[in-house]
Design a protein around this motif. Structure first.
Motif, PDB file in Angstrom:
ATOM      1  N   PHE A 291       0.632  -0.829   0.253  1.00 40.54           N
ATOM      2  CA  PHE A 291      -0.062   0.147  -0.025  1.00 40.54           C
ATOM      3  C   PHE A 291       0.941   1.202  -0.166  1.00 40.54           C
ATOM      4  O   PHE A 291       2.158   1.368   0.918  1.00 40.54           O
ATOM      5  N   LYS A 292       0.454   2.501  -0.857  1.00 42.03           N
ATOM      6  CA  LYS A 292       1.078   4.026  -0.339  1.00 42.03           C
ATOM      7  C   LYS A 292       0.154   4.269   0.476  1.00 42.03           C
ATOM      8  O   LYS A 292      -0.844   4.105   0.244  1.00 42.03           O
ATOM      9  N   ILE A 293       0.929   4.833   1.157  1.00 43.41           N
ATOM     10  CA  ILE A 293       0.220   5.509   2.736  1.00 43.41           C
ATOM     11  C   ILE A 293       1.220   7.234   2.939  1.00 43.41           C
ATOM     12  O   ILE A 293       1.861   7.360   1.902  1.00 43.41           O
ATOM     13  N   ARG A 294      -0.440   8.374   2.690  1.00 46.74           N
ATOM     14  CA  ARG A 294      -0.307   9.245   2.484  1.00 46.74           C
ATOM     15  C   ARG A 294      -1.069  10.933   3.862  1.00 46.74           C
ATOM     16  O   ARG A 294      -2.138   9.788   4.021  1.00 46.74           O
ATOM     17  N   VAL A 295      -0.391  11.138   4.010  1.00 50.46           N
ATOM     18  CA  VAL A 295      -0.985  11.573   4.845  1.00 50.46           C
ATOM     19  C   VAL A 295      -1.836  13.023   4.488  1.00 50.46           C
ATOM     20  O   VAL A 295      -2.131  12.980   3.614  1.00 50.46           O
TER      21      VAL A 295
END
Length: 70
Positions: free
Chosen positions: A65-69
């Motif tokens: 997964f790509k995680i972004r704030v």
């Protein structure tokens, strides 16, 4: 009850560490796991905690997964 409190604290601490790393930009779940030396379970519990609070967004990327704030 003490074990439950310790467990909850550990999840919260891991979530805080993830947020700290994400300040530099988005990361993949694999990168976070390696950088923080977390088990898969600990990583995904912390990511779920952050997602439930609306602090991160998760995007599928192959097996990670790509995680972004947010």
């Amino acid at each position: 009850m003490e074990d439950t409190a310790k467990f909850t604290d550990a999840v919260a601490q891991n979530a805080a560490k993830i947020l700290e790393l994400l300040k530099a930009g988005e990361n993949t779940s694999w990168d976070l796991k390696l950088k923080l030396h977390l088990s898969s379970s600990a990583l995904y519990l912390a990511l779920g905690w952050l997602a439930a609070q609306g602090k991160v967004a998760l995007y599928p990327q192959d097996l990670n997964f790509k995680i972004r704030v947010l």
